[in-house]
Scaffold this motif. Sequence first.
Motif, PDB file in Angstrom:
ATOM      1  N   LYS A  67       0.823  -1.209   0.000  1.00 15.05           N
ATOM      2  CA  LYS A  67       0.000   0.000   0.000  1.00 15.05           C
ATOM      3  C   LYS A  67       0.858   1.260   0.000  1.00 15.05           C
ATOM      4  CE  LYS A  67      -3.297  -2.466   2.868  1.00 15.05           C
ATOM      5  NZ  LYS A  67      -3.993  -2.469   4.164  1.00 15.05           N
ATOM      6  N   SER A  68       2.005   1.202   0.678  1.00 13.59           N
ATOM      7  CA  SER A  68       2.880   2.377   0.699  1.00 13.59           C
ATOM      8  C   SER A  68       3.377   2.715  -0.701  1.00 13.59           C
ATOM      9  CB  SER A  68       4.059   2.125   1.636  1.00 13.59           C
ATOM     10  OG  SER A  68       4.782   0.962   1.237  1.00 13.59           O
ATOM     11  N   TYR A  74       0.276   7.303  -6.362  1.00 14.65           N
ATOM     12  CA  TYR A  74      -0.814   8.289  -6.416  1.00 14.65           C
ATOM     13  C   TYR A  74      -0.297   9.708  -6.188  1.00 14.65           C
ATOM     14  CZ  TYR A  74      -3.910   4.225  -5.913  1.00 14.65           C
ATOM     15  OH  TYR A  74      -4.555   3.028  -6.084  1.00 14.65           O
ATOM     16  N   ALA A  75       0.774   9.821  -5.421  1.00 14.73           N
ATOM     17  CA  ALA A  75       1.304  11.145  -5.083  1.00 14.73           C
ATOM     18  C   ALA A  75       2.244  11.708  -6.130  1.00 14.73           C
ATOM     19  CB  ALA A  75       2.024  11.083  -3.735  1.00 14.73           C
ATOM     20  N   LEU A  76       2.425  11.017  -7.262  1.00 14.85           N
ATOM     21  CA  LEU A  76       3.291  11.536  -8.317  1.00 14.85           C
ATOM     22  C   LEU A  76       2.732  12.860  -8.839  1.00 14.85           C
ATOM     23  CD1 LEU A  76       4.056   8.276 -10.338  1.00 14.85           C
ATOM     24  CD2 LEU A  76       5.628   9.531  -8.841  1.00 14.85           C
ATOM     25  N   PRO A  77       3.604  13.749  -9.278  1.00 15.29           N
ATOM     26  CA  PRO A  77       3.117  15.047  -9.782  1.00 15.29           C
ATOM     27  C   PRO A  77       2.251  14.852 -11.019  1.00 15.29           C
ATOM     28  CG  PRO A  77       5.454  14.762 -10.265  1.00 15.29           C
ATOM     29  CD  PRO A  77       5.080  13.648  -9.348  1.00 15.29           C
ATOM     30  N   PRO A  78       1.304  15.754 -11.218  1.00 11.81           N
ATOM     31  CA  PRO A  78       0.430  15.644 -12.395  1.00 11.81           C
ATOM     32  C   PRO A  78       1.232  15.813 -13.677  1.00 11.81           C
ATOM     33  CG  PRO A  78       0.100  17.742 -11.251  1.00 11.81           C
ATOM     34  CD  PRO A  78       0.996  16.923 -10.378  1.00 11.81           C
ATOM     35  N   ARG A 135     -13.273  -3.165   1.413  1.00 10.35           N
ATOM     36  CA  ARG A 135     -12.041  -3.957   1.531  1.00 10.35           C
ATOM     37  C   ARG A 135     -11.158  -3.783   0.299  1.00 10.35           C
ATOM     38  NH1 ARG A 135     -10.384  -9.042   0.012  1.00 10.35           N
ATOM     39  NH2 ARG A 135     -12.411  -9.587  -0.825  1.00 10.35           N
ATOM     40  N   ARG A 136     -11.759  -3.773  -0.899  1.00  9.31           N
ATOM     41  CA  ARG A 136     -10.977  -3.594  -2.110  1.00  9.31           C
ATOM     42  C   ARG A 136     -10.359  -2.195  -2.162  1.00  9.31           C
ATOM     43  NH1 ARG A 136      -8.604  -6.781  -3.439  1.00  9.31           N
ATOM     44  NH2 ARG A 136      -8.325  -5.962  -5.536  1.00  9.31           N
ATOM     45  N   MET A 137     -11.106  -1.201  -1.699  1.00 15.11           N
ATOM     46  CA  MET A 137     -10.567   0.153  -1.672  1.00 15.11           C
ATOM     47  C   MET A 137      -9.410   0.258  -0.687  1.00 15.11           C
ATOM     48  SD  MET A 137     -14.215   2.171  -1.722  1.00 15.11           S
ATOM     49  CE  MET A 137     -13.474   3.784  -1.402  1.00 15.11           C
ATOM     50  N   GLU A 138      -9.517  -0.403   0.440  1.00 18.66           N
ATOM     51  CA  GLU A 138      -8.421  -0.380   1.413  1.00 18.66           C
ATOM     52  C   GLU A 138      -7.216  -1.150   0.903  1.00 18.66           C
ATOM     53  OE1 GLU A 138      -7.728  -1.410   6.168  1.00 18.66           O
ATOM     54  OE2 GLU A 138      -9.675  -1.687   5.217  1.00 18.66           O
ATOM     55  N   ALA A 139      -7.458  -2.242   0.165  1.00 18.74           N
ATOM     56  CA  ALA A 139      -6.356  -3.037  -0.374  1.00 18.74           C
ATOM     57  C   ALA A 139      -5.583  -2.292  -1.452  1.00 18.74           C
ATOM     58  CB  ALA A 139      -6.890  -4.356  -0.940  1.00 18.74           C
ATOM     59  N   MET A 140      -6.258  -1.396  -2.197  1.00 17.99           N
ATOM     60  CA  MET A 140      -5.604  -0.659  -3.269  1.00 17.99           C
ATOM     61  C   MET A 140      -5.056   0.685  -2.811  1.00 17.99           C
ATOM     62  SD  MET A 140      -5.562  -2.629  -5.791  1.00 17.99           S
ATOM     63  CE  MET A 140      -4.856  -1.449  -6.939  1.00 17.99           C
ATOM     64  N   GLY A 148      -9.163  -2.190   8.829  1.00 16.02           N
ATOM     65  CA  GLY A 148      -8.653  -3.534   9.081  1.00 16.02           C
ATOM     66  C   GLY A 148      -9.330  -4.611   8.270  1.00 16.02           C
ATOM     67  N   LEU A 149      -9.917  -4.267   7.145  1.00 14.88           N
ATOM     68  CA  LEU A 149     -10.588  -5.266   6.315  1.00 14.88           C
ATOM     69  C   LEU A 149      -9.616  -6.027   5.433  1.00 14.88           C
ATOM     70  CD1 LEU A 149     -13.758  -3.272   5.229  1.00 14.88           C
ATOM     71  CD2 LEU A 149     -13.604  -5.071   6.936  1.00 14.88           C
ATOM     72  N   ALA A 150      -8.505  -5.433   5.072  1.00 14.07           N
ATOM     73  CA  ALA A 150      -7.498  -6.086   4.225  1.00 14.07           C
ATOM     74  C   ALA A 150      -6.135  -5.732   4.768  1.00 14.07           C
ATOM     75  CB  ALA A 150      -7.642  -5.651   2.765  1.00 14.07           C
ATOM     76  N   THR A 151      -5.325  -6.745   5.034  1.00 17.86           N
ATOM     77  CA  THR A 151      -4.006  -6.506   5.595  1.00 17.86           C
ATOM     78  C   THR A 151      -2.963  -6.232   4.532  1.00 17.86           C
ATOM     79  OG1 THR A 151      -3.584  -8.901   5.601  1.00 17.86           O
ATOM     80  CG2 THR A 151      -4.507  -7.933   7.603  1.00 17.86           C
ATOM     81  N   ARG A 152      -3.169  -6.715   3.327  1.00 18.81           N
ATOM     82  CA  ARG A 152      -2.237  -6.434   2.236  1.00 18.81           C
ATOM     83  C   ARG A 152      -2.995  -6.522   0.923  1.00 18.81           C
ATOM     84  NH1 ARG A 152      -0.685 -11.684   3.759  1.00 18.81           N
ATOM     85  NH2 ARG A 152      -0.967 -13.257   2.149  1.00 18.81           N
TER      86      ARG A 152
END
Length: 265
Positions: A67-68, A74-78, A135-140, A148-152
């Motif tokens: 996730k990191s 996602y944080a890359l410049p536009p 859970r899918r949103m947290e996993a991505m 805590g729905l998805a650990t990785r």
Amino acid sequence: KSVGSGPPPSTKRGKPNEKSASAVASGSSKAVAAAQPPPHTDASSDPQEILLSTSASLFEYLERLPKSALRRIYALPPPRGPAVAAAVLRSSCLTDMARQCALRLVACGGAFGVENIVGGWIHRHGRRDALLALRRMEAMGILEPNLGLATRPGEDVDGEEADGGDDDKRAKLMAKDARLTPEFRESMTLYLSTSSSSPWPIITRDQIDAHKKSGVADGKDGEKEKPSRDPPTRQELEAYTQSSWDSVLHFLVGSDDNDGKGMNG
């Protein structure tokens, strides 16, 4: 006793000679092995290369990243970061319900209660699908990992665990807030608010003319490529569209194209 009655001297002397020969051979083999360079490390031993080569698609590769790493992308410049966030939102990594929740959270300020999402945004019979979407949103890397729905990324959770398990776990989950990660929220906000839907800048006519004059578009062996045709005019597009549509109509009714000559539709 005579001198010839004793054992031959060659029998006793042969054993130490064989030992010394074997010792010399083993020493030389060790020296040769030590002189050889270490084996070359193949590029395929890189974990990232293995992960990329074993992924069926780019989105599967992103799904298997930590996730990191996703949040850094996602944080890359536009325009790179917003384009990746929008591509992940459209991909098969998320369900249809997850896409709706992500867009609503972007519009709602990035945070909303899980109980309000499950009870207010989604029909009561779709509660399991709502938790799967979260859970899918947290996993991505779209949601903060506080649910805590998805650990990785890509981890499957059993049905009981996805539904919250017992009543205590379910109550704790419903009391939490679903929060978008700052990286995804900023990228999606910028993507939705920009006037251009393409991550690449628009090429103007002046840039095309300058590219042709510079000679960069020349082909091999000094031969110039054929000049590109000007874009079709509006009248040409309308004539082509009408002709294509007439061909479809003639095919549907089983008539000949010649029957439509002189007719306007």
